[in-house]
Write an enzyme that holds these catalytic residues in place. Structure first.
Site, mmCIF file in Angstrom:
data_model
loop_
_atom_site.group_PDB
_atom_site.id
_atom_site.type_symbol
_atom_site.label_atom_id
_atom_site.label_comp_id
_atom_site.label_asym_id
_atom_site.label_seq_id
_atom_site.Cartn_x
_atom_site.Cartn_y
_atom_site.Cartn_z
ATOM 1 C CB CYS A 185 0.088 1.838 3.951
ATOM 2 S SG CYS A 185 -1.656 0.829 3.698
ATOM 3 C CB CYS A 242 -0.791 -0.092 1.504
ATOM 4 S SG CYS A 242 -1.654 1.139 1.824
#
Length: 106
Positions: A36, A33
């Site tokens: 993230c 991600c």
């Protein structure tokens, strides 16, 4: 990962988060991600600056599907704040250090 960030598993979640005596910020993340990865240094700063006052933890949703499913995590990054064993606040997506601290302090 920073020294003040706890890596959670499905097995350790209750002990570290639900039974915690201090508020806990839990960052639900995934290695694949992009947002993230952008949030990680912000979460690490909070962990370092608030050590002792709050707990900061990470859950990799691919490694701990049980916890992610239990709390209905549908997208990452998602940050949950727990106080007294209960979910008190949530933020989905990339955010700022100030917003995360506000969630912890509210």
């Amino acid at each position: 990962m920073g020294a003040n960030i706890i890596e959670l598993t499905d097995q350790s979640f209750d002990t570290e988060v639900i039974k915690s005596q201090v508020p806990v910020l839990v960052d639900f993340t995934a290695t694949w991600c992009g947002p993230c990865k952008a949030l990680a240094p912000i979460v690490e700063k909070i962990a370092n600056e608030t050590a002792g006052k709050y707990k900061v933890a990470k859950v990799d949703i691919d490694d701990c599907p049980g916890v992610a499913q239990k709390y209905g995590i549908r997208s990452v990054p998602t940050v949950l704040v727990f106080k007294g064993g209960e979910r008190k606040a949530q933020h989905v997506g990339l955010t700022t250090k100030e917003k995360l601290l506000k969630l912890l302090e509210s």
